[in-house]
Design a protein around this motif. Structure first.
Motif, PDB file in Angstrom:
ATOM      1  N   UNK A 183      64.099  20.893  15.612  1.00  0.00           N
ATOM      2  CA  UNK A 183      63.801  22.300  15.269  1.00  0.00           C
ATOM      3  C   UNK A 183      63.712  23.107  16.565  1.00  0.00           C
ATOM      4  N   UNK A 184      64.866  23.587  17.092  1.00  0.00           N
ATOM      5  CA  UNK A 184      64.870  24.269  18.388  1.00  0.00           C
ATOM      6  C   UNK A 184      64.245  25.660  18.356  1.00  0.00           C
ATOM      7  N   UNK A 185      63.974  26.185  17.176  1.00  0.00           N
ATOM      8  CA  UNK A 185      63.474  27.561  17.099  1.00  0.00           C
ATOM      9  C   UNK A 185      62.075  27.707  17.689  1.00  0.00           C
ATOM     10  N   UNK A 186      61.370  26.576  17.812  1.00  0.00           N
ATOM     11  CA  UNK A 186      60.039  26.662  18.416  1.00  0.00           C
ATOM     12  C   UNK A 186      60.129  26.979  19.921  1.00  0.00           C
ATOM     13  N   UNK A 187      61.251  26.638  20.524  1.00  0.00           N
ATOM     14  CA  UNK A 187      61.450  26.926  21.948  1.00  0.00           C
ATOM     15  C   UNK A 187      62.573  27.948  22.152  1.00  0.00           C
ATOM     16  N   UNK A 188      62.688  28.842  21.192  1.00  0.00           N
ATOM     17  CA  UNK A 188      63.786  29.809  21.261  1.00  0.00           C
ATOM     18  C   UNK A 188      63.711  30.663  22.529  1.00  0.00           C
ATOM     19  N   UNK A 189      62.506  31.024  22.954  1.00  0.00           N
ATOM     20  CA  UNK A 189      62.371  31.846  24.161  1.00  0.00           C
ATOM     21  C   UNK A 189      62.865  31.101  25.400  1.00  0.00           C
ATOM     22  N   UNK A 190      62.658  29.778  25.421  1.00  0.00           N
ATOM     23  CA  UNK A 190      63.125  28.976  26.547  1.00  0.00           C
ATOM     24  C   UNK A 190      64.648  28.965  26.590  1.00  0.00           C
ATOM     25  N   UNK A 191      65.276  28.752  25.436  1.00  0.00           N
ATOM     26  CA  UNK A 191      66.742  28.733  25.396  1.00  0.00           C
ATOM     27  C   UNK A 191      67.326  30.097  25.758  1.00  0.00           C
ATOM     28  N   UNK A 192      66.675  31.154  25.302  1.00  0.00           N
ATOM     29  CA  UNK A 192      67.149  32.501  25.651  1.00  0.00           C
ATOM     30  C   UNK A 192      67.024  32.748  27.158  1.00  0.00           C
ATOM     31  N   UNK A 193      65.955  32.227  27.757  1.00  0.00           N
ATOM     32  CA  UNK A 193      65.774  32.379  29.207  1.00  0.00           C
ATOM     33  C   UNK A 193      66.872  31.628  29.974  1.00  0.00           C
ATOM     34  N   UNK A 194      67.230  30.426  29.486  1.00  0.00           N
ATOM     35  CA  UNK A 194      68.319  29.680  30.131  1.00  0.00           C
ATOM     36  C   UNK A 194      69.643  30.443  30.047  1.00  0.00           C
ATOM     37  N   UNK A 195      69.873  31.064  28.893  1.00  0.00           N
ATOM     38  CA  UNK A 195      71.103  31.840  28.728  1.00  0.00           C
ATOM     39  C   UNK A 195      71.110  33.045  29.657  1.00  0.00           C
ATOM     40  N   UNK A 196      69.981  33.730  29.752  1.00  0.00           N
ATOM     41  CA  UNK A 196      69.896  34.898  30.616  1.00  0.00           C
ATOM     42  C   UNK A 196      70.045  34.508  32.090  1.00  0.00           C
ATOM     43  N   UNK A 197      69.463  33.386  32.465  1.00  0.00           N
ATOM     44  CA  UNK A 197      69.593  32.921  33.847  1.00  0.00           C
ATOM     45  C   UNK A 197      71.051  32.650  34.190  1.00  0.00           C
ATOM     46  N   UNK A 198      71.765  31.961  33.305  1.00  0.00           N
ATOM     47  CA  UNK A 198      73.177  31.683  33.550  1.00  0.00           C
ATOM     48  C   UNK A 198      73.989  32.973  33.608  1.00  0.00           C
ATOM     49  N   UNK A 199      73.643  33.934  32.757  1.00  0.00           N
ATOM     50  CA  UNK A 199      74.375  35.203  32.757  1.00  0.00           C
ATOM     51  C   UNK A 199      74.165  35.957  34.066  1.00  0.00           C
ATOM     52  N   UNK A 200      72.953  35.959  34.571  1.00  0.00           N
ATOM     53  CA  UNK A 200      72.674  36.637  35.835  1.00  0.00           C
ATOM     54  C   UNK A 200      73.319  35.914  37.010  1.00  0.00           C
ATOM     55  N   UNK A 201      73.371  34.586  36.954  1.00  0.00           N
ATOM     56  CA  UNK A 201      74.045  33.828  38.006  1.00  0.00           C
ATOM     57  C   UNK A 201      75.541  34.142  38.027  1.00  0.00           C
ATOM     58  N   UNK A 202      76.119  34.304  36.849  1.00  0.00           N
ATOM     59  CA  UNK A 202      77.531  34.677  36.786  1.00  0.00           C
ATOM     60  C   UNK A 202      77.750  36.061  37.388  1.00  0.00           C
ATOM     61  N   UNK A 203      76.889  37.008  37.030  1.00  0.00           N
ATOM     62  CA  UNK A 203      77.016  38.361  37.572  1.00  0.00           C
ATOM     63  C   UNK A 203      76.855  38.366  39.085  1.00  0.00           C
ATOM     64  N   UNK A 204      75.892  37.576  39.584  1.00  0.00           N
ATOM     65  CA  UNK A 204      75.668  37.522  41.024  1.00  0.00           C
ATOM     66  C   UNK A 204      76.889  36.947  41.742  1.00  0.00           C
ATOM     67  N   UNK A 205      77.464  35.870  41.195  1.00  0.00           N
ATOM     68  CA  UNK A 205      78.641  35.265  41.834  1.00  0.00           C
ATOM     69  C   UNK A 205      79.824  36.227  41.824  1.00  0.00           C
ATOM     70  N   UNK A 206      80.002  36.959  40.745  1.00  0.00           N
ATOM     71  CA  UNK A 206      81.115  37.912  40.679  1.00  0.00           C
ATOM     72  C   UNK A 206      80.932  39.042  41.686  1.00  0.00           C
ATOM     73  N   UNK A 207      79.703  39.534  41.821  1.00  0.00           N
ATOM     74  CA  UNK A 207      79.454  40.603  42.799  1.00  0.00           C
ATOM     75  C   UNK A 207      79.597  40.081  44.231  1.00  0.00           C
ATOM     76  N   UNK A 208      79.139  38.848  44.469  1.00  0.00           N
ATOM     77  CA  UNK A 208      79.301  38.269  45.803  1.00  0.00           C
ATOM     78  C   UNK A 208      80.783  38.105  46.141  1.00  0.00           C
ATOM     79  N   UNK A 209      81.571  37.717  45.145  1.00  0.00           N
ATOM     80  CA  UNK A 209      83.007  37.591  45.375  1.00  0.00           C
ATOM     81  C   UNK A 209      83.626  38.957  45.678  1.00  0.00           C
ATOM     82  N   UNK A 210      83.170  39.972  44.973  1.00  0.00           N
ATOM     83  CA  UNK A 210      83.687  41.320  45.232  1.00  0.00           C
ATOM     84  C   UNK A 210      83.310  41.784  46.640  1.00  0.00           C
ATOM     85  N   UNK A 211      82.060  41.531  47.034  1.00  0.00           N
ATOM     86  CA  UNK A 211      81.618  41.930  48.370  1.00  0.00           C
ATOM     87  C   UNK A 211      82.369  41.155  49.452  1.00  0.00           C
TER      88      UNK A 211
END
Length: 426
Positions: free
Chosen positions: A305-333
């Protein structure tokens, strides 16, 4: 008695032969200078690529990443169950007192694909970093070889100047037979000779230091000898700037590493999304009586029942999304910075090429004629030795500057190659 000074009015190949001859006359042994052309530079690059431990370490990390791809699993390990029931004999006889079972988690193919993609992207990052390490070492050894060739060229020119000074000193002594001759002229030339010998000695020390550094870089014996090198007679063509700028994203390994890092972060987003889904497993349990006889079997399924830790999974998704954005901006710079470096290296190469051509075709020719004319005037007592030495010094400086600009052009091309390597780069 007429002395003809060494003049840069003849073809560059003949000049190389004459300057080498002057060096040989002083050293007392024959050694033909080795042309530092593209083939010889490729040989040195291949040697450092093969022998340097940094390249081997980077390649080992790539192999580890390849093993990591194979380590991604689709099926989890099954679990075995064994147990003993403690109860009175009648109950154990009825229900069984030995429990055996097995449980297996069902595969999640989409999560497997996402993890596989992330592992592949991580391998691509390490491959790009390996190319970057290799390119850095190749550039270092190439520029060091160019510097060594420049020192050898300077030594040849300075030794030729030394020969000229010695001949001029002998001529000045001959002139002293004239009662009206200036007795200070031989002393002035001796002073110039001392300075020139000091320059040659200093250049030889710099050469020894550079040879030792190159041997260490290439993994050779520190005392290994190097041939006398010479630069190309003229500068090569400079690549077109628009073409180099257009190839940065496809060719530069540092940019490729950042782009693959962004791709790995994108795979992490998918991994985090798939980890939010429930995990299903099935299992079988059976009971037997130790005195003999099968009693029962149970077939069941489980779901997390993963819904009990839904906030944790959402945080992992957000972390990966921000890491992708950071890498793309670093590549642009990084792309912007590298474009600026390409422009700077290209400008340096073009400037050095034009200056080398000006010195070769105009300045050296005129300085040589001026030196010859001044020396002839001195022989006929219509010019002073200071004027002769000044004219000769101008010629010497022009010859050295022309060689420096040829070396600077070649070094700038190496910088350009380090930013935008050729399509055949391993």
């Amino acid at each position: 008695m007429t002395l003809r000074p060494f003049i840069r009015t003849i073809p560059a190949r003949v000049v190389a032969v004459l300057t080498a001859a002057g060096a040989l006359a002083l050293s007392g042994h024959a050694q033909t200078p080795r042309l530092l052309d593209a083939a010889y530079l490729d040989t040195l690059r291949g040697e450092v690529r093969t022998n340097h431990p940094s390249v081997a370490a980077a390649q080992a990390r790539v192999l580890a990443a390849e093993a990591g791809i194979r380590a991604v699993r689709l099926w989890e390990d099954p679990a075995a169950i064994a147990g003993v029931m403690a109860a009175n004999r009648e109950l154990r006889k009825d229900d069984g007192d030995l429990i055996f079972g097995v449980e297996q988690m069902l595969p999640r193919p989409k999560l497997y694909d996402a993890r596989k993609a992330r592992a592949s992207a991580e391998r691509a990052v390490l491959e790009a970093e390996t190319r970057s390490v290799t390119l850095t070492l190749e550039t270092l050894v190439s520029q060091s070889a160019i510097e060594l060739a420049l020192i050898d060229e300077m030594l040849a020119i300075q030794k030729s100047q030394l020969l000229w000074l010695e001949s001029t000193a002998a001529n000045a002594i001959e002139k002293l037979k004239d009662p009206l001759a200036n007795a200070s002229e031989p002393l002035r030339i001796e002073s110039e000779l001392a300075q020139e010998r000091q320059k040659i000695d200093s250049a030889q020390l710099r050469r020894a230091r550079l040879v030792g550094q190159l041997n260490i870089l290439l993994g050779r014996n520190t005392d290994a000898a190097w041939p006398v090198l010479r630069l190309p007679d003229s500068v090569s063509l400079t690549p077109m700037l628009p073409e180099e700028l257009s190839r940065i994203y496809q060719a530069n390994p540092m940019l490729q590493a950042l782009l693959n890092t962004a791709e790995a972060a994108k795979s992490d987003i998918e991994v985090a999304r798939r980890e939010r889904s429930p995990i299903f497993s099935f299992g079988v349990e059976s009971s037997v009586y130790s005195a003999g006889g099968f009693r029962q079997a149970t077939l069941g399924a489980k779901m997390t029942l993963p819904w009990f830790n839904d906030s944790v999974y959402r945080a992992n998704t957000e972390r990966a999304r921000q890491q992708q954005a950071a890498a793309e901006k670093e590549a642009e710079a990084l792309g912007r910075r590298l474009r600026g470096e390409v422009v700077a290296a290209h400008t340096e190469a073009e400037t050095s090429a034009r200056q080398a051509k000006t010195f070769s075709e105009e300045i050296i020719t005129r300085a040589g004629k001026a030196a010859e004319s001044t020396q002839n005037a001195w022989i006929s007592s219509r010019a002073s030795i200071l004027e002769v030495l000044d004219a000769r010094r101008l010629l010497l400086n022009a010859q050295l500057e022309e060689r420096r600009f040829v070396a600077a052009h070649r070094a700038a091309l190496e910088v350009l190659r380090s930013i935008v390597p050729p399509s055949t780069f391993p």
